[in-house]
Motif scaffolding. Structure first.
Motif, mmCIF file in Angstrom:
data_model
loop_
_atom_site.group_PDB
_atom_site.id
_atom_site.type_symbol
_atom_site.label_atom_id
_atom_site.label_comp_id
_atom_site.label_asym_id
_atom_site.label_seq_id
_atom_site.Cartn_x
_atom_site.Cartn_y
_atom_site.Cartn_z
ATOM 1 N N ALA A 433 0.828 -1.204 0.000
ATOM 2 C CA ALA A 433 0.000 0.000 0.000
ATOM 3 C C ALA A 433 0.867 1.261 0.000
ATOM 4 O O ALA A 433 0.554 2.241 -0.687
ATOM 5 C CB ALA A 433 -0.924 -0.013 1.216
ATOM 6 N N SER A 434 1.945 1.245 0.763
ATOM 7 C CA SER A 434 2.825 2.412 0.821
ATOM 8 C C SER A 434 3.468 2.688 -0.531
ATOM 9 O O SER A 434 3.632 3.850 -0.920
ATOM 10 C CB SER A 434 3.913 2.208 1.881
ATOM 11 O OG SER A 434 3.348 2.158 3.176
ATOM 12 N N LEU A 435 3.829 1.637 -1.260
ATOM 13 C CA LEU A 435 4.404 1.844 -2.588
ATOM 14 C C LEU A 435 3.362 2.415 -3.540
ATOM 15 O O LEU A 435 3.655 3.321 -4.327
ATOM 16 C CB LEU A 435 4.969 0.531 -3.135
ATOM 17 C CG LEU A 435 5.630 0.636 -4.518
ATOM 18 C CD1 LEU A 435 6.802 1.614 -4.489
ATOM 19 C CD2 LEU A 435 6.100 -0.736 -5.002
ATOM 20 N N ALA A 436 2.138 1.896 -3.481
ATOM 21 C CA ALA A 436 1.065 2.433 -4.331
ATOM 22 C C ALA A 436 0.848 3.914 -4.047
ATOM 23 O O ALA A 436 0.695 4.722 -4.964
ATOM 24 C CB ALA A 436 -0.225 1.643 -4.106
ATOM 25 N N TRP A 437 0.840 4.272 -2.765
ATOM 26 C CA TRP A 437 0.649 5.677 -2.396
ATOM 27 C C TRP A 437 1.837 6.520 -2.826
ATOM 28 O O TRP A 437 1.673 7.632 -3.337
ATOM 29 C CB TRP A 437 0.449 5.770 -0.889
ATOM 30 C CG TRP A 437 0.524 7.164 -0.359
ATOM 31 C CD1 TRP A 437 -0.460 8.106 -0.365
ATOM 32 C CD2 TRP A 437 1.671 7.784 0.233
ATOM 33 N NE1 TRP A 437 0.003 9.276 0.188
ATOM 34 C CE2 TRP A 437 1.303 9.106 0.568
ATOM 35 C CE3 TRP A 437 2.973 7.351 0.515
ATOM 36 C CZ2 TRP A 437 2.194 9.989 1.167
ATOM 37 C CZ3 TRP A 437 3.850 8.237 1.114
ATOM 38 C CH2 TRP A 437 3.458 9.536 1.441
ATOM 39 N N ALA A 438 3.051 6.006 -2.631
ATOM 40 C CA ALA A 438 4.261 6.774 -2.925
ATOM 41 C C ALA A 438 4.407 7.071 -4.405
ATOM 42 O O ALA A 438 4.994 8.092 -4.782
ATOM 43 C CB ALA A 438 5.497 6.023 -2.422
ATOM 44 N N LEU A 439 3.872 6.200 -5.268
ATOM 45 C CA LEU A 439 4.022 6.399 -6.706
ATOM 46 C C LEU A 439 2.956 7.321 -7.275
ATOM 47 O O LEU A 439 3.058 7.750 -8.422
ATOM 48 C CB LEU A 439 3.975 5.045 -7.438
ATOM 49 C CG LEU A 439 5.105 4.071 -7.097
ATOM 50 C CD1 LEU A 439 4.977 2.803 -7.920
ATOM 51 C CD2 LEU A 439 6.464 4.722 -7.328
ATOM 52 N N GLY A 440 1.912 7.639 -6.502
ATOM 53 C CA GLY A 440 0.861 8.508 -7.003
ATOM 54 C C GLY A 440 -0.022 7.781 -8.000
ATOM 55 O O GLY A 440 0.059 6.571 -8.177
ATOM 56 N N GLY A 441 -0.866 8.538 -8.680
ATOM 57 C CA GLY A 441 -1.780 7.928 -9.642
ATOM 58 C C GLY A 441 -2.980 7.311 -8.967
ATOM 59 O O GLY A 441 -3.188 7.462 -7.761
ATOM 60 N N PRO A 442 -3.801 6.595 -9.727
ATOM 61 C CA PRO A 442 -5.025 5.993 -9.170
ATOM 62 C C PRO A 442 -4.695 4.991 -8.073
ATOM 63 O O PRO A 442 -3.791 4.170 -8.213
ATOM 64 C CB PRO A 442 -5.667 5.299 -10.375
ATOM 65 C CG PRO A 442 -5.087 5.984 -11.567
ATOM 66 C CD PRO A 442 -3.694 6.374 -11.184
#
Length: 456
Positions: A433-442
């Protein structure tokens, strides 16, 4: 429908989530895709991660504040556009005059005035550009708020899940301690164990009970944090649904790291907001620099006046051009220009800071996820071998081949391994989840639906 002037983009988080925010729809702001309308009813049990995210996005005050700020900034654009329209005003007057001899007169009048700024060397354009840039910043701010609510809720959800599973592990350790105590009592009854063995087994059982009690307190605290993240009372928080024991692997080769960092700098809403604020600062500086330029205006007027008792009625009309040339005798205009330059420099520094922060977040999240995956695999091996060692030690102790210290040591190792495995699994979820958030986008409401940009 998006607010006036806003074009939906795939980047916007609002199009990645699926709840319908009815209250916001009434205010003509963007809504989430089809789902259950927001209400005050608590989510049903067991509550999935997707449900907790939907509820948080519906009920968090930060989201409502972000939408309100967006509407306010849209109004700012409308105000800036109004400078291109003519001004029309009307006035009316009624007066009565009285002289010493008793004679008097009454007069009434009405006037209609029209004015229009024809040319101002681009100052209106700069002000409109600033308002539009601030609107873009506000849109990115909405995305940033939604992303913050998303990651806060996800992390709180996983903390509750981890605390609950750790209680299960502590209960298992407690049962193992009871088994060791039972074995020690049986051997003491037949004279093959010392009273010290029984005391050590009792102490181990008491420690396992204490650990479980502390874990239950940690669970209560984690539930409170999740309830706060969702905007719900802790008393209304339902039981969580079980997380899957496995998720699809992510391709995380270090050769792709540069692409991930580029995606973070490009997609993160903080960076997009900082870019828009820099554009607004540039426009503000241009507007300040143009404040000393002349302005050419067109004006027209129509008036009607009538007086009594002579009933004398007169009408008049005027039309003309006026040129206004400001002089900065007080130095205020120059000071505003200096102020705008400083604000522009500050915005540029904030943009650089946002870019560095996004890049650093993505870097750390990338390696945290790789580490979490390796830790999860290692923890599983440790737990499996610790379980076998404990079973063997207990069997040998019952047969009189090992000491109780061997059993208790194996038991403690197993309890620690089970805790590590639980923590590693939920840390792995949180790292994804942290990687998804850190990369931005949907951002998805199901982690299994997300893949880094390089793998899409």
């Amino acid at each position: 429908m998006p607010p006036p002037g806003q074009k939906p983009t795939a980047k916007s988080l609002m199009y990645a989530f699926k709840p319908l925010i009815a209250s916001l729809a009434l205010l003509a702001v963007p809504v989430f895709a089809a789902g259950t309308p927001c209400g005050d009813v608590a989510p049903a049990a067991p509550m999935s991660l997707a449900t907790s995210l939907d509820y948080a996005l519906c009920h968090q005050p930060q989201t409502r504040s972000a939408w309100a700020q967006l509407r306010a900034q849209q109004a700012g654009v409308d105000i800036a556009q109004a400078a291109y329209s003519p001004d029309l005003s009307a006035s009316a007057s009624l007066s009565r005059s009285q002289s010493d001899d008793g004679s008097g007169s009454t007069s009434a009048g009405a006037n209609l005035n029209l004015s229009y700024l024809l040319f101002d060397f681009g100052q209106r354009d700069a002000q409109l550009a600033q308002a539009r840039a601030l609107l873009d910043a506000s849109r990115a701010g909405v995305d940033d708020t939604l992303a913050s609510v998303w990651i806060d809720t996800v992390r709180a959800y996983f903390n509750v899940g981890k605390a609950g599973k750790q209680i299960d592990a502590y209960k298992a350790a407690e049962e193992a301690a009871k088994a060791s105590l039972d074995a020690a009592n049986k051997r003491a009854a037949v004279g093959t164990a010392t009273p010290l063995d029984v005391l050590q087994a009792k102490a181990t059982l008491a420690q396992a009970t204490l650990n479980r009690t502390k874990a239950q307190n940690d669970l209560a605290n984690s539930k409170g944090a999740l309830a706060k993240a969702m905007g719900i009372s802790p008393m209304q928080l339902p039981v969580l649904a079980d997380m899957p024991t496995s998720l699809p692997d992510l391709p995380l080769a270090e050769s792709q790291l540069d692409k991930l960092l580029d995606a973070a700098v490009r997609e993160r809403p903080e960076v997009r907001s900082a870019l828009a604020n820099l554009a607004a600062a540039d426009a503000s500086l241009k507007s300040a620099q143009l404040a000393t330029r002349p302005k050419l205006s067109l004006s027209a007027g129509l008036g009607v006046n009538r007086s009594w008792p002579d009933s004398d009625a007169r009408s008049s009309g005027t039309i003309g051009l006026s040129l206004s040339i400001p002089f900065d005798l007080s130095g205020a205009t120059k000071a505003r220009t200096v102020q705008a330059e400083a604000q522009r420099d500050a915005s540029a520094a904030q943009l650089e800071s946002a870019r560095q922060g996004a890049e650093n977040d993505a870097w750390q999240a990338f390696y945290s996820l790789r580490s979490a995956l390796d830790t999860l695999a290692a923890a599983k091996v440790v737990q499996e071998n610790a379980a076998k060692a404990y079973d063997a030690a207990l069997t040998r102790y019952k047969a009189g081949l090992d000491t109780l210290l061997d059993v208790l040591s194996a038991q403690n190792t197993l309890a620690s391994a089970e805790q590590q495995q639980v923590a590693a699994r939920y840390d792995w979820y949180a790292a994804r989840a942290s990687l998804a958030w850190a990369l931005g986008g949907p951002l998805p409401n199901q982690l299994s639906q997300w893949a880094p940009p390089a793998a899409r």
